[in-house]
Design an enzyme around this catalytic site. Sequence first.
Site, PDB file in Angstrom:
ATOM      1  N   CYS A 126      49.230  88.708  77.210  1.00 35.46           N
ATOM      2  CA  CYS A 126      48.983  87.897  76.014  1.00 35.46           C
ATOM      3  C   CYS A 126      47.606  88.207  75.442  1.00 35.46           C
ATOM      4  O   CYS A 126      46.585  87.828  76.020  1.00 35.46           O
ATOM      5  CB  CYS A 126      49.104  86.408  76.377  1.00 35.46           C
ATOM      6  SG  CYS A 126      48.584  85.303  75.059  1.00 35.46           S
ATOM      7  N   CYS A 157      45.469  85.236  74.398  1.00 34.93           N
ATOM      8  CA  CYS A 157      44.888  84.535  75.554  1.00 34.93           C
ATOM      9  C   CYS A 157      43.735  85.336  76.167  1.00 34.93           C
ATOM     10  O   CYS A 157      42.685  84.788  76.468  1.00 34.93           O
ATOM     11  CB  CYS A 157      45.933  84.322  76.651  1.00 34.93           C
ATOM     12  SG  CYS A 157      47.523  83.765  76.071  1.00 34.93           S
ATOM     13  N   ASP A 158      43.941  86.628  76.382  1.00 28.53           N
ATOM     14  CA  ASP A 158      43.021  87.395  77.226  1.00 28.53           C
ATOM     15  C   ASP A 158      42.299  88.551  76.513  1.00 28.53           C
ATOM     16  O   ASP A 158      41.476  89.233  77.126  1.00 28.53           O
ATOM     17  CB  ASP A 158      43.791  87.969  78.435  1.00 28.53           C
ATOM     18  CG  ASP A 158      44.411  86.857  79.277  1.00 28.53           C
ATOM     19  OD1 ASP A 158      43.820  85.758  79.332  1.00 28.53           O
ATOM     20  OD2 ASP A 158      45.478  87.077  79.871  1.00 28.53           O
TER      21      ASP A 158
END
Length: 322
Positions: free
Chosen positions: A140, A143-144
Amino acid sequence: MAENEAKREVERAVIIGSGPAGWTAAIYLSRANLSPIVYTGAEVGGQLTTTTEIENFPGFPNAKDGPELMADMEEQAKRYGARVVYEEIEGVDFSTRPFVLRAGGGTVKAHAVIISTGASPRMLGLESEKTFWSRGVHTCAVCDGGFYRGKTVAVIGGGDSAMEEATYLAKLCEKVYVVHRRDELRASRIMAERAMATRNIEFVWNSVVEEVLGDTESGPFPKMTGLKLKNRKTGEQSTLAADGMFLAIGHIPNSGFLQGALETDDAGYVTVTGAQQTSVEGVFAAGDIHDHVYRQAITAAGFGCKAALEVERYLVRQGLAD
Ligand code: NAP
């Protein structure tokens, strides 16, 4: 009296799954005095327990550890009276009322059900992918991706997700490679063209990842350094230097246990109305089990909230809320 006895043998609301959608639904239903019961499934906390820092969940200006966020949600749900069973629901019968769910060799009956079992990112199935999971290997970008500011990453896949991930990462990273197993993209034209027009995105065609390369010896954590690729047309092997790899080869909704009890789309995502209602009245769904577009912790939590409010309305309408 007999009716009340019967009602006590039946749960008013069972929540299947323990990601942000499930815990949020549990918080709302327990605060509404509906005493929900959560069946967590094997992976308590869901996908977020496999990530490290979560920087985009509002309320945590200094980021929040994924497993910690999920543990806090669980604690919050329990504080208001949610009961938690650390088991998987193995099968369902939605053709009878109350509904019957199978778990741990027994059954549980419920007037209303929320399915929030999420989806799992499809993985390549490589051993090295596990070694570098969350330390180079991610699923993701939103997200990251922040961990790779100014660095080089590879996105694997040729669909809309891969284009979206690559375009997002290109704003943060020095260089983004898109590694695709064919020489033709599956992505929609508009998404593909946007990625292709991006200066720092380079496509690596006809290629598959054979191994994630890196250093597992010199520090406390493994450090990814690149990918071993194989060209499917020429058979040629090569090494691509990269600090991170983002897999975007699709997701698999965790709907197998439903075995046709509900309407799903061709990919297995549960079909819902705007009120989170599935094709069976009284059965609701929330989070990545139906949403393959947004897939964020905060949107899943929002869907969990909606589903819980709809369960409450449903139980009141049916005279089953007491
Ligand atoms: P997808 O369309 O199924 O694409 C998956 C991609 O990964 C394909 O290019 C596929 O290659 C590749 N792939 C699958 N398994 C692989 C493997 N084992 N090794 C290497 N490559 C592999 O999945 P998605 O991109 O996640 O999209 C899912 C759905 O969400 C689609 O309907 C998409 O349109 C939608 N979506 C929409 C948006 C948007 O509109 N903003 C954004 C994201 C997703 P092949 O092409 O060779 O099969």
